[in-house]
Motif scaffolding. Sequence first.
Motif, short mmCIF file in Angstrom:
data_model
loop_
_atom_site.label_atom_id
_atom_site.label_comp_id
_atom_site.label_asym_id
_atom_site.label_seq_id
_atom_site.Cartn_x
_atom_site.Cartn_y
_atom_site.Cartn_z
N HIS A 33 -7.61 -3.83 -10.12
CA HIS A 33 -6.37 -3.45 -9.43
C HIS A 33 -6.56 -3.46 -7.92
O HIS A 33 -5.71 -3.95 -7.17
N SER A 34 -7.69 -2.95 -7.48
CA SER A 34 -8.00 -2.93 -6.04
C SER A 34 -8.10 -4.35 -5.49
O SER A 34 -7.56 -4.65 -4.41
N GLU A 35 -8.74 -5.26 -6.22
CA GLU A 35 -8.86 -6.65 -5.79
C GLU A 35 -7.50 -7.34 -5.78
O GLU A 35 -7.19 -8.11 -4.86
N ASP A 36 -6.68 -7.05 -6.78
CA ASP A 36 -5.33 -7.61 -6.81
C ASP A 36 -4.52 -7.14 -5.61
O ASP A 36 -3.79 -7.91 -4.99
N HIS A 37 -4.66 -5.87 -5.29
CA HIS A 37 -3.94 -5.31 -4.15
C HIS A 37 -4.39 -5.97 -2.85
O HIS A 37 -3.56 -6.33 -2.00
N LYS A 38 -5.68 -6.18 -2.70
CA LYS A 38 -6.20 -6.84 -1.50
C LYS A 38 -5.69 -8.27 -1.41
O LYS A 38 -5.28 -8.73 -0.34
N ALA A 39 -5.71 -8.99 -2.53
CA ALA A 39 -5.23 -10.38 -2.55
C ALA A 39 -3.75 -10.43 -2.21
O ALA A 39 -3.30 -11.31 -1.47
N LEU A 40 -2.99 -9.49 -2.73
CA LEU A 40 -1.56 -9.43 -2.44
C LEU A 40 -1.34 -9.15 -0.95
O LEU A 40 -0.46 -9.75 -0.32
N SER A 41 -2.14 -8.26 -0.40
CA SER A 41 -2.02 -7.93 1.02
C SER A 41 -2.33 -9.14 1.88
O SER A 41 -1.64 -9.41 2.86
N VAL A 42 -3.38 -9.88 1.51
CA VAL A 42 -3.74 -11.09 2.26
C VAL A 42 -2.61 -12.11 2.16
O VAL A 42 -2.22 -12.72 3.17
N GLU A 43 -2.06 -12.29 0.97
CA GLU A 43 -0.97 -13.24 0.77
C GLU A 43 0.26 -12.83 1.59
O GLU A 43 0.92 -13.67 2.20
N GLN A 44 0.54 -11.54 1.62
CA GLN A 44 1.69 -11.05 2.39
C GLN A 44 1.47 -11.30 3.88
O GLN A 44 2.39 -11.72 4.59
N LYS A 46 -0.35 -13.67 5.16
CA LYS A 46 -0.20 -15.11 5.37
C LYS A 46 1.27 -15.49 5.47
O LYS A 46 1.67 -16.28 6.32
N ARG A 47 2.08 -14.93 4.59
CA ARG A 47 3.52 -15.23 4.61
C ARG A 47 4.16 -14.75 5.91
O ARG A 47 5.00 -15.44 6.48
N GLU A 48 3.77 -13.57 6.36
CA GLU A 48 4.32 -13.06 7.62
C GLU A 48 3.90 -13.96 8.78
O GLU A 48 4.71 -14.25 9.67
N ALA A 49 2.65 -14.41 8.78
CA ALA A 49 2.18 -15.31 9.83
C ALA A 49 2.94 -16.64 9.77
O ALA A 49 3.31 -17.20 10.81
N ASP A 50 3.18 -17.12 8.55
CA ASP A 50 3.96 -18.36 8.39
C ASP A 50 5.38 -18.19 8.93
O ASP A 50 5.92 -19.08 9.58
N LYS A 51 5.98 -17.02 8.67
CA LYS A 51 7.34 -16.76 9.17
C LYS A 51 7.35 -16.77 10.70
O LYS A 51 8.25 -17.34 11.31
#
Length: 103
Positions: A33-44, A46-51
């Motif tokens: 769960h902790s790793e999933d949360h970290k991956a989600l945070s990184v993906e988010q 990245k999306r914000e940087a893309d925006k």
Amino acid sequence: MALATSAQKRRIAILEQEKVELSAAHDEDHQAHSEDHKALSVEQKKREADKVFLATQSDQLAADLEVKSKALKMSKMGQEELKKELEKVQAAAAADLFKLQKA
């Protein structure tokens, strides 16, 4: 009753083993769960940087378009002025030619 029977001791050992296994499974679930949360945070992130990148790029393209539009308008105005100047020169040349032909 203070003395546990052999069957009770086995049952206690089995329960203790199950407790250890459940604790390990819980720890693994928590880690996943902790790793999933970290991956989600990184993906988010990245999306914000893309925006931000796309918004910046969009602003730059709009600014470039405005500059090119102004340059085109100025070019058209310059062409119109050159055309008027050419017409004046042609009219003057025609007048000079007419004068030369009469003379």
